[in-house]
Design a protein around this motif. Structure first.
Motif, short mmCIF file in Angstrom:
data_model
loop_
_atom_site.label_atom_id
_atom_site.label_comp_id
_atom_site.label_asym_id
_atom_site.label_seq_id
_atom_site.Cartn_x
_atom_site.Cartn_y
_atom_site.Cartn_z
N ASP A 192 -13.49 -7.57 3.22
CA ASP A 192 -13.99 -6.89 4.40
C ASP A 192 -15.25 -7.58 4.91
N LEU A 193 -15.08 -8.35 5.95
CA LEU A 193 -16.21 -9.12 6.47
C LEU A 193 -17.24 -8.22 7.13
N GLY A 194 -16.85 -7.00 7.47
CA GLY A 194 -17.80 -6.02 7.98
C GLY A 194 -18.75 -5.56 6.89
N SER B 251 -8.46 -13.63 12.43
CA SER B 251 -7.34 -12.72 12.07
C SER B 251 -7.76 -11.27 11.88
N ILE B 252 -9.03 -10.95 12.00
CA ILE B 252 -9.44 -9.56 11.84
C ILE B 252 -8.98 -8.77 13.06
N PRO B 253 -8.27 -7.64 12.84
CA PRO B 253 -7.91 -6.83 14.01
C PRO B 253 -9.18 -6.34 14.70
N ASN B 254 -9.24 -6.52 15.97
CA ASN B 254 -10.46 -6.16 16.69
C ASN B 254 -10.40 -4.71 17.14
N ILE B 255 -11.40 -3.95 16.70
CA ILE B 255 -11.42 -2.53 16.99
C ILE B 255 -11.63 -2.26 18.49
N TYR B 256 -12.15 -3.25 19.18
CA TYR B 256 -12.44 -3.03 20.60
C TYR B 256 -11.37 -3.58 21.54
N SER B 257 -10.32 -4.22 20.98
CA SER B 257 -9.37 -4.81 21.92
C SER B 257 -7.97 -4.28 21.69
N GLU B 258 -7.05 -4.69 22.49
CA GLU B 258 -5.72 -4.08 22.52
C GLU B 258 -4.63 -5.05 22.11
N GLU B 259 -4.97 -6.12 21.42
CA GLU B 259 -3.95 -7.14 21.15
C GLU B 259 -2.77 -6.53 20.40
N LYS B 260 -1.57 -6.98 20.76
CA LYS B 260 -0.36 -6.44 20.13
C LYS B 260 -0.01 -7.24 18.88
N ARG B 261 -0.23 -8.54 18.92
CA ARG B 261 0.03 -9.37 17.75
C ARG B 261 -1.28 -9.86 17.20
N LEU B 262 -1.38 -9.91 15.88
CA LEU B 262 -2.60 -10.43 15.29
C LEU B 262 -2.50 -11.95 15.24
#
Ligand SMILES: Nc1ncnc2c1ncn2[C@@H]1O[C@H](COP(=O)(O)OP(=O)(O)OP(=O)(O)O)[C@@H](O)[C@H]1O
Ligand SMILES: Nc1ncnc2c1ncn2[C@@H]1O[C@H](COP(=O)(O)OP(=O)(O)OP(=O)(O)O)[C@@H](O)[C@H]1O
Ligand SMILES: [Mg+2]
Ligand SMILES: [Mg+2]
Lengths: 326, 335
Positions: free
Chosen positions: A215-217, A258-269
């Protein structure tokens, strides 16, 4: 030999002998840690993070594991030379490890409260009753109601077991805390509390820490230094700012992407294509080159050295070597 | 359209030395075919127990589970065997959920043998195992390896291949990616989405990683001590949260950036035990907004706006829409 750092790992290589070949899990790894410093150890699954941690604990299972090269100095003492009894003493007092799988360190047939009380008694001269009272406090500290003292590990949820193991490690007030994925099974509010406990320990005891996590966060919140491993090697190392804001190694760049972005809407990672090379059959050159978008012909045959690009910021990539790629 | 799965008043209690533990306490929801329901909540709030009860690894204490129009709350042995083919689970713990004495191939093949798939033809089964290994990205040469020789990512792929072996329609995924680094996690999540589309799978996806749950779920349930406290579409939840626990949860997400500042709601107060809980709001002891009603009566899960269900008394008195947390309960995170 003069040792400047609290912990110095020099040229560590650890291999496992298996039926399908020699697994080169850690290769020529060197790393320093100062007193009170926290290092985040990040990298691909199977990159050798747990193996490195077990090496520092002198707990590599043998067989199949062997320390093929290297030295590990803790306050100037080479701990790989210690005998079993000396090492056990060190593990009890100076170094604590929170294992990736909590069940490896919990006794399934002893109540959770008793286990905590016992480990408190090892470190502090307390009566049984006093130790049990402390154990209740310790349980509540990690967010588990004290009335659950008499329950057994299998009656706890995954995250509750993990918290018990952390509570035991913290109760020992170690100089060096090695935590292998300590918060993966915790929700973010409990995780925040646990990280807070760890930070308190750091402040009060000046504890040094190696935090292994995906977890890079979390790393951004609690660590000062970051080391990124790939296929048993260190590929990038530096301060938080170096690694997060001036990311250099192509693998590290791929990891952040590759981290899913909590602020964006991308469908594919976004992902790094391909898989890590088989550790029984590492390539001659750079081990990341088959997946790297900046790879050049030379990468296949030349394994780059870890070079210091800015003070304290190290990168293992041909593009940053003296002379660089052609 | 009829839901593929519906649970009504589902309860799962455990007896412990100090009383009855309400692990899952009156949970209701429905999932449409092909959809993903994310389940998030505090560690120990009953997510795994909920998942295990739905797939009948645990018998429910009471309540109904309706799958594909049939009540499966207390299945016969024969029905249970059939259900195993339709509902599967990927487990939280890739260490202890795989038998250490079985090879990768035999782990994946085991269920096919039990259910005599492919006419019980072992050669055919073996071919299917290799196909599955390929689907989940496991190299063929690993077929004879043992789980402890593999890293966490590969072990989790075995768990997924095993769950797929019986071609189920519904899978409970309990923290399937939390042991994985973010690049392998991205591969597995994309894989699970592809499989969902290809095979019209329905998922319950349990995770602590809110960025993952946001990515993969259509709807989300937020649980707290055995109860659903907020339930709505993923977009709605990330836009704003009405339940104070959901607010605290979303404020605590670690952000992988350096040099930013943000506010986090700190949860203080005593932790409520799930053992013989009092009939009041289970979050009351830690809630920064609690009023006296909260300690007197248990809030019901009510629809507060279209498609959003919340269990909080503040809703009733109209205070919840813009909750501002007192300064004492907020920390500023500088990273
Ligand atoms: N006891 C063992 N026998 C054989 N191989 C092993 C053993 N333990 C680890 N390995 C192998 O050593 C390599 C490094 O494993 P290690 O567990 O250190 O990785 P890791 O970075 O901790 O991965 P993860 O993030 O998945 O926990 C892997 O290829 C793994 O399969
Ligand atoms: N076999 C059991 N016997 C007694 N209590 C149990 C048993 N299994 C679970 N529990 C209790 O039920 C509650 C819910 O546990 P569960 O494992 O469902 O939580 P969870 O939400 O999955 O938590 P985590 O996020 O930590 O995995 C916990 O208080 C746990 O201690
Ligand atoms: Mg590991
Ligand atoms: Mg769980």
């Amino acid at each position: 030999m003069a040792n400047k750092h609290f912990l110095e790992i020099k040229d560590l290589s650890i291999h496992y002998k298996t039926d399908s070949g020699l697994v080169k899990a850690v290769n020529n790894l060197s790393l320093n840690l100062d007193k009170g410093e926290s290092l985040g150890l990040v990298g691909e699954t199977g990159a050798g993070k747990t193996t490195t941690a077990l090496g520092i604990m002198n707990l590599i299972p043998d067989p199949p594991g062997i320390i093929a090269s290297g030295e590990i100095f803790l306050e100037g003492e080479n701990i790989l030379m210690l005998n079993r009894q000396e090492m056990r003493k060190l593990r009890g007092n100076k170094i604590s490890m929170v294992f990736q799988d909590p069940m490896t360190s919990l006794n399934p047939v002893m109540s959770v409260g008793k286990q905590i009380a016992e480990s408190i008694q090892i470190h502090e001269k307390l009566s049984k009753v006093e130790a049990e009272k402390r154990a209740v406090d310790v349980l509540e500290m990690v967010g588990i109601p004290g009335e659950r003292f008499n329950e057994y590990p299998h009656q706890f949820s995954g995250g509750m077991r993990q918290r018990v193991v952390i509570a035991i490690a913290l109760a020992c007030k170690p100089d060096l805390l090695i935590a292998d994925e300590p918060t993966t099974a915790l929700d973010v509010t409990i995780q925040a509390q646990v990280l807070d406990l760890i930070s308190n320990l750091k402040r009060e005891q000046n504890t040094s820490m190696i935090l292994i996590t995906h977890d890079l966060g979390v790393v951004a919140e609690v660590c000062e230094k970051v080391a990124i491993m790939y296929a048993g090697e260190l590929v990038e190392y530096g301060t938080l700012d170096d690694i997060y804001n001036h990311t250099k190694h192509p693998y590290s760049i791929g990891l952040f992407a590759s981290i899913p972005n909590i602020y964006s809407e991308e469908k594919r990672l976004t992902l790094i294509p391909g898989l890590m090379p088989d550790p029984t059959d590492l390539p001659e050159g750079c081990s990341f080159c088959s997946r790297c978008n900046r790879a050049v012909e030379q990468c296949k045959v030349h394994n780059p050295a870890l070079v210091e690009t800015d003070p304290g910021h190290f990168v293992r990539c041909i593009h940053y070597e003296e002379g660089g790629a052609l | 359209m009829a839901s593929l799965l519906e649970v009504r008043h589902l309860k799962k209690y455990f007896q412990t030395p100090s009383g009855t533990l309400h692990a899952v306490d009156d949970v209701n929801f429905a999932i449409e075919s092909g959809e993903t329901l994310g389940v998030v909540g505090e560690s120990g709030c009953g997510k795994s127990t909920l998942g295990r009860t739905i797939v009948h690894l645990l018998a429910p204490t009471s309540g109904q589970i309706i799958f594909d129009g049939k009540d499966i709350s207390s299945p016969s042995k024969k029905e249970l065997k059939q259900l195993r083919k339709e509902m599967q689970m990927v487990f939280q713990d890739p260490f202890s959920s795989l038998n250490p004495r079985m090879t990768v191939k035999s782990i994946i093949q085991e269920a096919m043998e039990i259910h005599k798939l492919y006419g019980g033809d072992r050669r055919r089964q073996e071919q299917e195992v290799f196909k599955l290994m390929d689907t989940v990205g496991l190299a063929k040469r690993l077929a004879d390896s043992y789980p402890h020789e593999l890293d966490g990512g590969r072990r989790q792929r075995i768990g997924i291949a095993r769950a797929l072996a019986l071609e189920p329609r519904f899978i409970v995924c309990d923290e399937p990616v939390s042991a994985l680094d973010v690049s392998v996690q991205a591969q597995i999540l994309n894989l699970m989405q592809d499989l969902q589309e290809e095979k019209d799978l329905t998922y319950i996806f349990i995770t602590h990683d809110l960025s993952v749950v946001k990515h993969i779920s259509d709807n989300i349930c937020v649980m707290y001590l055995g109860k659903i406290v907020e339930q709505c579409s993923t977009d709605k939840l990330f836009e704003k949260q009405y339940h104070p626990y959901a607010q605290a949860l979303l404020s605590a997400i670690p952000i992988p950036k350096v040099g930013i500042q943000r506010k986090r709601i700190l949860l203080k107060g005593e932790i409520t035990s799930p053992i013989d809980p009092k009939p009041c709001c289970r979050f009351v002891a830690r809630c920064p907004h609690a009023i006296s009603l909260c300690s007197e009566e248990e809030p019901k899960l009510l629809e507060v706006e279209e498609g959003r269900f919340v269990a909080c008394h503040l809703q009733k008195i109209g205070r919840a829409v813009e909750l501002t947390v007192p300064d004492a309960d907020v920390v500023i995170i500088n990273q």
